[in-house]
Write a protein that holds these residues in place. Structure first.
Motif, short mmCIF file in Angstrom:
data_model
loop_
_atom_site.label_atom_id
_atom_site.label_comp_id
_atom_site.label_asym_id
_atom_site.label_seq_id
_atom_site.Cartn_x
_atom_site.Cartn_y
_atom_site.Cartn_z
N SER A 40 0.83 -1.20 0.00
CA SER A 40 0.00 0.00 0.00
C SER A 40 0.86 1.25 0.00
O SER A 40 2.00 1.25 0.48
N TRP A 63 -3.63 5.38 -1.84
CA TRP A 63 -4.58 6.38 -1.32
C TRP A 63 -3.96 7.75 -1.59
O TRP A 63 -2.93 8.09 -1.01
N ARG A 89 -7.63 5.01 -4.54
CA ARG A 89 -8.69 5.75 -3.88
C ARG A 89 -8.16 7.18 -3.75
O ARG A 89 -7.00 7.39 -3.37
#
Ligand SMILES: C[S@@+](CC[C@H](N)C(=O)[O-])C[C@H]1O[C@@H](n2cnc3c(N)ncnc32)[C@H](O)[C@@H]1O
Length: 184
Positions: A40, A63, A89
């Motif tokens: 991530s 993100w 996102r």
């Protein structure tokens, strides 16, 4: 951030033609191989998502956060265009209010946004062995200014990380550094 500044960023992105490119910022390109291919990532002040999309294409779940809703919409469009929307996102967030809460990540990328108050939170957000890539305007090789980092700012702020590569000069400072494999 003031409403006036946010409106200014929205206007800047509205006036700019769409940028469908995906790219790791050139400052970090010599260290591209250091970025993991899974896990991530956080892209802070992500703008139109060029770096976010690059990270997602590499295999990371990203993100991206930015104060400009226009930029965030452009970033979402870019992710869809590149076929990585499911790994991205994007949210509107004012980082002046601090780093939004979330899990530890494998990569924190912050390119051309400087807020020294956030530095401890950036380092703390990395998983053991996680990678920080940060680039800010610098007073080194440029006139001083309130948006620019003083000499040695990144090195000092991130002394707890292991430097992979760094540079300071020509009005810019950047650092790629890794969190220790085990937390001290
Ligand atoms: C110079 S641009 C860099 C964008 C992107 N990181 C890049 O390198 O292309 C600075 C970005 O910071 C965002 N920004 C400025 N102040 C912010 C804040 N307080 N919180 C979140 N984003 C902010 C702006 O909207 C803009 O997208």
């Amino acid at each position: 951030m003031s409403e006036k500044d946010r409106v200014r960023w929205d206007a800047a992105y509205t006036d700019r033609p769409p940028d469908p490119a995906s790219a790791l910022p050139r400052e970090f390109s010599g260290q591209a191989h250091e970025f993991p291919v899974a896990g991530s990532a956080l892209d802070l002040a992500c703008g139109t998502g060029r770096a976010s999309v690059w990270l997602a294409e590499r295999g990371l779940a990203v993100w991206g956060l930015d104060v400009s809703a226009v930029a965030v919409n452009r970033a979402s469009e870019a992710a869809a265009l590149h076929g990585v929307a499911e790994r991205c996102r994007f949210d509107v967030a004012d980082l002046d209010d601090g780093l939004p809460a979330g899990p530890l990540v494998d990569v924190v990328l912050c390119h051309r946004f400087r807020d020294p108050a956030l530095y401890p939170a950036l380092a703390a957000r990395l998983r053991p062995g996680g990678l920080l890539a940060i680039c800010v305007l610098s007073e080194v090789g440029a006139e001083s200014g309130r948006f620019r980092a003083a000499a040695g700012e990144l090195e000092t702020a991130f002394a707890g990380l292991e430097t992979v590569a760094a540079s300071e000069g020509d009005g810019e400072a950047w650092l790629v550094a890794r969190a220790p494999a085990t937390r001290r």
